[in-house]
Motif scaffolding. Structure first.
Motif, PDB file in Angstrom:
ATOM      1  N   SER A   8      13.344 -41.214  -8.391  1.00  0.00           N
ATOM      2  CA  SER A   8      14.374 -40.745  -7.456  1.00  0.00           C
ATOM      3  C   SER A   8      15.721 -40.540  -8.144  1.00  0.00           C
ATOM      4  O   SER A   8      16.476 -39.634  -7.769  1.00  0.00           O
ATOM      5  CB  SER A   8      14.516 -41.698  -6.276  1.00  0.00           C
ATOM      6  N   ASP A  60      23.101 -37.845  -3.568  1.00  0.00           N
ATOM      7  CA  ASP A  60      22.938 -39.293  -3.591  1.00  0.00           C
ATOM      8  C   ASP A  60      21.456 -39.648  -3.635  1.00  0.00           C
ATOM      9  O   ASP A  60      20.633 -39.000  -2.994  1.00  0.00           O
ATOM     10  CB  ASP A  60      23.587 -39.894  -2.334  1.00  0.00           C
ATOM     11  N   GLU A  61      21.126 -40.680  -4.381  1.00  0.00           N
ATOM     12  CA  GLU A  61      19.726 -41.090  -4.534  1.00  0.00           C
ATOM     13  C   GLU A  61      19.076 -41.450  -3.198  1.00  0.00           C
ATOM     14  O   GLU A  61      17.873 -41.253  -3.008  1.00  0.00           O
ATOM     15  CB  GLU A  61      19.630 -42.267  -5.508  1.00  0.00           C
ATOM     16  N   ASN A  62      19.852 -41.949  -2.232  1.00  0.00           N
ATOM     17  CA  ASN A  62      19.305 -42.294  -0.910  1.00  0.00           C
ATOM     18  C   ASN A  62      18.737 -41.060  -0.202  1.00  0.00           C
ATOM     19  O   ASN A  62      17.766 -41.154   0.550  1.00  0.00           O
ATOM     20  CB  ASN A  62      20.365 -42.966  -0.037  1.00  0.00           C
ATOM     21  N   ARG A 116      14.827 -40.704   0.996  1.00  0.00           N
ATOM     22  CA  ARG A 116      14.478 -40.269   2.359  1.00  0.00           C
ATOM     23  C   ARG A 116      13.574 -39.046   2.316  1.00  0.00           C
ATOM     24  O   ARG A 116      12.583 -38.962   3.050  1.00  0.00           O
ATOM     25  CB  ARG A 116      15.740 -39.985   3.178  1.00  0.00           C
TER      26      ARG A 116
END
Length: 181
Positions: A160, A170-172, A176
């Motif tokens: 990721s 953003d990695e988030n 997701r």
């Protein structure tokens, strides 16, 4: 008798060939488009029609719900020529690096559009009714790589942090996205 492989598939003894080796029935049937993308591809490749082996052609029927898409994808071994049978489709492909130029057009019933081999392309039903297209491909085994599935759904997953850097997000967001595939 030894098994003979052609293109990785068993070549049938010519004395045993039958009409059904060259026959497929089903393109008259509407595909089920009640899925997340709102489309269904019905392939007629060498996997469904053994007589296509070595002939360098195949075809698909694509059904689209209203506003359904055939997501961005490539065919690594084939050029595609698509004909709209019903409805209106926005179609497009992206040229290769460095330009990455989007070539797009809205097609109506009877219109034809070509997607060059291995370029990322898509279709979207831009109408309020169902749409149907038939596409011919220049390979008996064209392959398909759906971009989102390949990038976010690979097994094992692409790291990721690598994707976050590549997409500059953003990695988030990547985590997701990967959870959806």
């Amino acid at each position: 008798m030894a098994v003979v492989l052609v293109n990785g598939l068993v070549c049938k003894d010519p004395k045993l060939v039958q009409a059904n080796d060259f026959f497929f029935s089903g393109l008259h049937l509407a595909g089920n488009t009640s899925n997340v993308v709102g489309s269904k591809v019905t392939p007629v490749t060498v996997a469904q029609l053994p007589g296509l082996n070595t002939l360098g052609i195949s075809m698909v029927r694509i059904d689209y719900a209203p506003w359904g898409i055939n997501p961005p994808h490539t065919h690594p071994r084939a050029t595609e020529i698509l004909t709209v049978l019903e409805g209106s489709l926005q179609v497009g492909f992206v040229t290769s690096n460095l330009e990455n130029h989007l070539i797009t057009k809205v097609l109506q019933k009877g219109d034809v559009f070509v997607f060059p081999v291995n370029l990322i392309h898509f279709q979207r039903n831009v109408g309020y009714g169902n749409a149907v297209a038939i596409a011919a491909l220049s390979s008996q085994n064209p392959g398909v790589i759906t971009i989102a599935n390949a990038v976010f759904g690979s097994k094992p997953a692409i790291p990721s942090d690598l994707l976050a850097k590549a997409f500059q997000v953003d990695e988030n967001i990547i985590v997701r996205m990967q959870s959806k595939f």
